[in-house]
Scaffold this active site. Structure first.
Site, mmCIF file in Angstrom:
data_model
loop_
_atom_site.group_PDB
_atom_site.id
_atom_site.type_symbol
_atom_site.label_atom_id
_atom_site.label_comp_id
_atom_site.label_asym_id
_atom_site.label_seq_id
_atom_site.Cartn_x
_atom_site.Cartn_y
_atom_site.Cartn_z
ATOM 1 N N HIS A 4 0.789 -1.234 0.000
ATOM 2 C CA HIS A 4 0.000 0.000 0.000
ATOM 3 C C HIS A 4 0.821 1.284 0.000
ATOM 4 C CE1 HIS A 4 -2.442 -3.234 1.823
ATOM 5 N NE2 HIS A 4 -3.339 -2.774 0.980
ATOM 6 N N GLY A 20 -5.661 11.540 8.987
ATOM 7 C CA GLY A 20 -6.543 10.647 8.245
ATOM 8 C C GLY A 20 -6.656 11.087 6.794
ATOM 9 N N ARG A 24 -4.765 16.704 3.926
ATOM 10 C CA ARG A 24 -4.156 17.379 5.090
ATOM 11 C C ARG A 24 -2.659 17.062 5.126
ATOM 12 N NH1 ARG A 24 -6.545 15.317 9.941
ATOM 13 N NH2 ARG A 24 -8.418 16.281 9.116
ATOM 14 N N ARG A 43 -3.184 4.503 -4.250
ATOM 15 C CA ARG A 43 -4.587 4.705 -3.839
ATOM 16 C C ARG A 43 -4.902 6.154 -3.470
ATOM 17 N NH1 ARG A 43 -7.549 -0.254 -1.727
ATOM 18 N NH2 ARG A 43 -6.328 -1.985 -2.541
ATOM 19 N N ARG A 87 -0.382 10.747 15.273
ATOM 20 C CA ARG A 87 -1.595 11.052 14.522
ATOM 21 C C ARG A 87 -1.937 12.525 14.680
ATOM 22 N NH1 ARG A 87 -6.447 10.807 12.501
ATOM 23 N NH2 ARG A 87 -8.268 11.209 13.791
ATOM 24 N N ILE A 88 -2.256 13.189 13.568
ATOM 25 C CA ILE A 88 -2.709 14.586 13.619
ATOM 26 C C ILE A 88 -4.113 14.594 12.992
ATOM 27 C CG2 ILE A 88 -0.517 15.834 13.790
ATOM 28 C CD1 ILE A 88 -0.491 16.055 10.702
ATOM 29 N N GLY A 89 -5.127 14.513 13.847
ATOM 30 C CA GLY A 89 -6.471 14.252 13.347
ATOM 31 C C GLY A 89 -7.502 15.260 13.805
ATOM 32 N N SER A 90 -8.673 15.160 13.196
ATOM 33 C CA SER A 90 -9.817 15.928 13.678
ATOM 34 C C SER A 90 -10.635 15.035 14.615
ATOM 35 C CB SER A 90 -10.678 16.417 12.509
ATOM 36 O OG SER A 90 -11.264 15.339 11.824
ATOM 37 N N ASP A 204 -15.872 19.447 15.345
ATOM 38 C CA ASP A 204 -17.316 19.540 15.515
ATOM 39 C C ASP A 204 -17.643 19.143 16.958
ATOM 40 O OD1 ASP A 204 -16.626 16.919 13.747
ATOM 41 O OD2 ASP A 204 -17.984 16.432 15.384
ATOM 42 N N ARG A 217 -10.979 21.577 7.935
ATOM 43 C CA ARG A 217 -10.421 20.331 8.484
ATOM 44 C C ARG A 217 -9.161 19.936 7.721
ATOM 45 N NH1 ARG A 217 -15.622 16.921 10.589
ATOM 46 N NH2 ARG A 217 -16.989 18.701 10.779
HETATM 47 O O1 LIG Z 1 -9.565 14.168 10.231
HETATM 48 P P1 LIG Z 1 -9.098 12.746 10.381
HETATM 49 O O2 LIG Z 1 -7.666 12.654 10.728
HETATM 50 O O3 LIG Z 1 -9.454 11.889 9.183
HETATM 51 O O4 LIG Z 1 -9.895 12.121 11.651
HETATM 52 C C1 LIG Z 1 -11.290 12.069 11.841
HETATM 53 O O5 LIG Z 1 -12.029 12.422 10.684
HETATM 54 C C2 LIG Z 1 -12.539 11.254 10.037
HETATM 55 C C3 LIG Z 1 -14.048 11.301 10.046
HETATM 56 O O6 LIG Z 1 -14.507 12.450 9.455
HETATM 57 C C4 LIG Z 1 -11.996 10.057 10.812
HETATM 58 O O7 LIG Z 1 -10.817 9.609 10.203
HETATM 59 C C5 LIG Z 1 -11.756 10.672 12.173
HETATM 60 O O8 LIG Z 1 -10.861 10.003 13.004
HETATM 61 O O1 LIG Z 2 -14.641 10.620 14.132
HETATM 62 C C1 LIG Z 2 -14.995 11.794 14.210
HETATM 63 C C2 LIG Z 2 -14.211 12.854 13.713
HETATM 64 C C3 LIG Z 2 -14.654 14.130 13.815
HETATM 65 N N1 LIG Z 2 -15.848 14.345 14.397
HETATM 66 C C4 LIG Z 2 -16.596 13.339 14.871
HETATM 67 O O2 LIG Z 2 -17.690 13.585 15.394
HETATM 68 N N2 LIG Z 2 -16.159 12.093 14.770
#
Ligand SMILES: O=P(O)(O)O[C@H]1O[C@H](CO)[C@@H](O)[C@H]1O
Ligand SMILES: O=c1cc[nH]c(=O)[nH]1
Length: 234
Positions: A4, A20, A24, A43, A87-90, A204, A217
């Site tokens: 992958h 994710g 980003r 991918r 991990r740098i996530g939302s 959110d 995001r």
């Molecule tokens: O913004 P990312 O890093 O993708 O993280 C959050 O956003 C996604 C869902 O919208 C899921 O992957 C969740 O963990």
């Molecule tokens: O997994 C997620 C990511 C962002 N916001 C959510 O509510 N859930």
């Protein structure tokens, strides 16, 4: 090359930031790294390697959800020798004192199920962050004066959850936010003796219904990237 990830051996740094969203990854690489080069586009899951203050860093998308993250994290650890994965996530905010755009540094990540659940069977394993990274991230967040919360989060298998009773128990037990990858990242890091952390931005809110648009995001969560980079090289 792995199944992958198309990067050549040596193209991936020992420190990997994992959003994710692959776009980003592109934004963060272009914004924070010097000399960023595309190292993976299999991918469309973009990955870039460059330097930050002279340190080599890869920023590789993980995709959404623990099964996807598990593929990339496994290959990064076992095939490319990644040692530090952040991990740098939302995430969705779950407590009233946690606001939109606040940063959450995840000490632990609870789950109902993860790709590793089959290994643990009856054991209720508690995935936790690397302590040194966690401490360094908190220090970096204080220096940046970013509004930050440190504590437990929930890694869900679903974005569109249908368990209000579970949400109620999580709020009651202090879970700060919900996302979809950290628990498996922490578990894999423990298994392979690597360092892992999740630094999240609240995009959110489950209680207020507020939500940021997808462009925000993708491109506006700079504090968490800076905190992750500072922590990785502290
Ligand atoms: O913004 P990312 O890093 O993708 O993280 C959050 O956003 C996604 C869902 O919208 C899921 O992957 C969740 O963990
Ligand atoms: O997994 C997620 C990511 C962002 N916001 C959510 O509510 N859930």
């Amino acid at each position: 090359m792995t199944v992958h990830i198309g990067a050549k051996p040596g193209d991936i740094a020992e420190t990997v930031l994992m959003p994710g969203d692959p776009y980003r990854a592109k934004w963060a690489a272009e914004t924070f790294l010097e000399g960023a080069e595309l190292v993976n586009e299999v991918r469309g899951m973009l990955g870039f390697t460059g330097t930050w203050r002279g340190n080599r860093v890869t920023i590789q998308g993980s995709g959404m959800g623990m099964p996807s993250l598990s593929i990339y994290a496994n290959e990064l650890m076992t095939e490319y020798g990644a040692q530090t994965l952040i991990r740098i996530g939302s995430c969705g905010g779950m407590q009233s004192h946690v606001g939109i755009r606040d940063v959450i540094i995840a000490m632990t990540a609870s789950t109902i199920t993860s790709p590793s659940s089959g290994i643990f069977r009856e054991m209720n394993y508690a995935p936790c962050a690397d302590w040194g990274l966690l401490r360094a991230a908190v220090t970096a967040a204080e220096k940046l004066e970013a509004k930050t919360h440190v504590g437990g989060i929930y890694s869900s298998d679903v974005f569109y959850a249908e368990r209000p009773d579970l949400d109620e128990q999580m709020v009651r037990h202090g879970i700060l936010g919900v996302e979809m990858e950290a628990a498996e990242l922490y578990t894999l890091a423990a298994r392979h003796k690597r360092r892992a952390l999740a630094v999240l931005t609240v995009s959110d809110h489950l209680q207020t219904g507020e939500a940021l648009p997808s462009e925000d995001r993708e491109k506006s969560f700079g504090d968490m990237v800076e905190i992750a980079l500072e922590a990785a090289f502290a």
